[in-house]
Design a protein around this motif. Structure first.
Motif, short mmCIF file in Angstrom:
data_model
loop_
_atom_site.label_atom_id
_atom_site.label_comp_id
_atom_site.label_asym_id
_atom_site.label_seq_id
_atom_site.Cartn_x
_atom_site.Cartn_y
_atom_site.Cartn_z
N PRO A 167 0.82 -1.22 0.00
CA PRO A 167 0.00 0.00 0.00
C PRO A 167 0.85 1.27 0.00
O PRO A 167 1.94 1.30 0.59
N HIS A 168 0.36 2.30 -0.67
CA HIS A 168 0.99 3.62 -0.60
C HIS A 168 1.05 4.08 0.85
O HIS A 168 0.34 3.56 1.73
N PHE A 169 1.88 5.08 1.10
CA PHE A 169 2.21 5.49 2.47
C PHE A 169 0.98 5.76 3.33
O PHE A 169 0.89 5.32 4.48
N PHE A 170 0.02 6.51 2.80
CA PHE A 170 -1.16 6.89 3.59
C PHE A 170 -2.37 5.99 3.29
O PHE A 170 -3.51 6.38 3.54
N THR A 171 -2.11 4.80 2.79
CA THR A 171 -3.19 3.90 2.34
C THR A 171 -3.18 2.61 3.15
O THR A 171 -2.12 2.07 3.45
N ASP A 172 -4.36 2.15 3.50
CA ASP A 172 -4.51 0.85 4.17
C ASP A 172 -5.24 -0.10 3.23
O ASP A 172 -6.22 0.28 2.57
N VAL A 173 -4.79 -1.35 3.19
CA VAL A 173 -5.37 -2.37 2.32
C VAL A 173 -5.58 -3.65 3.11
O VAL A 173 -4.70 -4.07 3.88
N ARG A 174 -6.74 -4.27 2.91
CA ARG A 174 -7.02 -5.60 3.43
C ARG A 174 -7.32 -6.52 2.25
O ARG A 174 -7.88 -6.08 1.24
N VAL A 175 -6.96 -7.79 2.39
CA VAL A 175 -7.40 -8.81 1.45
C VAL A 175 -8.28 -9.75 2.27
O VAL A 175 -7.79 -10.46 3.15
#
Length: 503
Positions: A319-327
């Protein structure tokens, strides 16, 4: 010193002109560059011209035309006027354009020089029509990061396009992510040939480069030979493209001898990136970064950093620095390494919602601010995410899930394949089986049996397509995505290997 009440995009040119007033901001194809100071004054005048035309904060101003300085002038002027910019896809039909104008409620349509707007009832002007030549300074409106700045319509591959509302803050946070993760520099010369009405060209290149103080060199449309010539002649340092455009440039006879030493960063996205495409450019000693994003996220979500670009080739990165990602798996749990699930995104650059579609917004954004992408991915032990496919493109063969993008990547490794698409077709025994539609490279002859045998050595049996057909080209969206619905409609159904395998 000029005091600005505007926190949004409309203030960017003045803020950047404080230190880079005489440096080039942008240029059109074959045109001299415009400095940041000149661009700021021009956009101020156009913003006042919008107000004289009755445009008030919150009104929607549409734009129609190819990549041209007037696009950026209209964008920044509309932002400074407190209105909402609605860029339109030049490849759409008049009824499709009219739908987006009606849906957005645009009251004014700005067109590029020479752009035909016949059949569109909305009041039409050019940027020159809005500029009275009198410098009056910025409008001075109290615009905040929470105010809407742009409505970008999705590609509409699964139905009528929806307008994603991106705020000034959304676009600013996305640009900051790019500056942090891509290492954009103040001396960038970025070539932008993918359409500015697409979120990647706007959000991943143009806005970050302008925020940093670099030079955006615009090209109206893609032409492989022109791209290669401009890279060498103008010493381009940064470029974004989709896999198909990179492949087209690399296929040119003059590619191997071309001087690419000025290029520092190549960004690629918009569609699954074949490893063969990545290798072609990395073999020239270039930093080739694969990314993943979506219109609703302004668009950056994942990026494969330069340090791991070779070792993790084929991954969309982290993820980009200010981004949160879930799978997330279907049972609601976070996917374990190697397990597949849907990509969910939460970030300050995530859209405010779909324009006029609260139902669609609620369906897409869950409690807690997580956006359901509809894309399937898996995560490795190091946290790097590999996009597998769209949920809607997956088909089930003999009880096993098949993700076409994985199969397409293997097909691309077969000699003579210029492009390909895999779709599921009905089968009495297995429910569905795969069919691969192949576009042969020039002068290539592809034997269907040899292709299938090649795939059997690389894929599990249930993933190997049962039939091969050939086509002259494959339809794609402006962002490079395959139009699977059209491909399935044209080449779907049951049948054996067919078509002319090339000449």
């Amino acid at each position: 010193m000029l005091t600005l009440r505007d926190e949004g995009l409309g203030s960017w040119l003045h803020r950047r002109a404080r230190t880079r007033a005489d440096r080039p901001a942008w240029s059109g194809a074959g045109e001299p560059p415009v400095t940041y100071a000149e661009a700021a004054r021009r956009c101020d005048r156009v913003a006042h011209g919008l107000a004289r035309r009755g445009i008030r904060p919150g009104d929607r101003v549409a734009y129609l035309g190819p990549n041209h300085p007037s696009f950026l002038e209209a964008l920044f002027a509309t932002a400074a006027a407190g209105a909402v910019f609605v860029p339109l896809n030049t490849r759409l039909t008049v009824p499709e354009l009219r739908h987006q104008l009606d849906d957005s409620g645009a009251t004014l349509l700005v067109v590029a020089p020479g752009q035909d707007a016949g059949g569109l009832e909305t009041g039409t002007v050019t940027v020159d029509d809005l500029d009275d030549g009198v410098d009056a300074g910025p409008p001075g409106l109290p615009i905040t990061h929470a105010d809407p700045a742009v409505i970008l319509y999705t590609s509409g591959t699964t139905g009528a396009p929806k307008g994603a509302v991106l705020t000034h803050g959304n676009l600013t946070w996305n640009a900051l992510d790019v500056l942090l993760d891509v290492d954009v520099r103040a001396d960038e010369r970025a070539l932008v040939y993918t359409p500015l009405f697409h979120s990647a060209a706007l959000g991943m290149v143009t806005l970050p480069v302008l925020l940093r103080g670099g030079h955006v060199a615009l090209q109206p449309s893609f032409d492989a030979a022109t791209v290669l010539r401009r890279v060498t002649d103008e010493r381009i340092t940064l470029m974004f493209g989709v896999p198909a455009t990179y492949d087209a440039v690399a296929a040119l006879p003059e590619f191997d001898a071309a001087d690419l030493s000025s290029l520092r960063t190549l960004l690629c996205g918009g569609a699954p990136v074949p490893v063969a495409t990545i290798r072609t450019w990395q073999d020239r000693g270039l930093v080739f970064l694969q990314g993943y994003g979506m219109t609703e996220a302004s668009p950056g979500v994942l990026l494969l950093d330069a340090e791991h670009a070779t070792r993790k080739a084929g991954s969309a990165g982290v993820p980009h620095f200010f981004t949160d990602v879930r799978v997330r798996t279907p049972d609601g749990a976070d996917a374990r390494p190697g397990e597949r699930g849907e990509v969910l995104v939460r970030a300050p650059h995530l859209m405010d919602g779909y324009w006029g579609r609260p139902d669609a917004t609620t369906e897409a954004i869950e409690e807690g601010g997580w956006f359901r992408s509809g894309d399937v991915a898996c995560v490795d032990d190091d946290g790097y995410v590999r996009i597998v496919d769209r949920l809607k493109d997956m088909y089930v063969s003999g009880g096993e899930n098949v993700y076409p993008a994985e199969v397409e990547s293997a097909v691309h490794d077969f000699p003579g394949v210029a492009d390909c698409a895999v779709v599921g077709v009905a089968d009495e025994r297995w429910g569905e089986v795969g069919r691969v539609v192949v576009v042969p490279a020039a002068r290539a002859r592809i034997d269907p049996d040899e292709l299938v045998a090649f795939l059997r050595g690389r894929l599990a049996g249930y993933k190997v397509p049962r039939s091969v057909v050939f086509a002259d080209h494959l339809p794609r969206t402006p962002s490079g995505k395959l139009r699977k619905n059209e491909i399935a409609a044209t080449h779907g159904g049951r049948g054996e290997q067919s078509g002319d395998p090339g000449t």
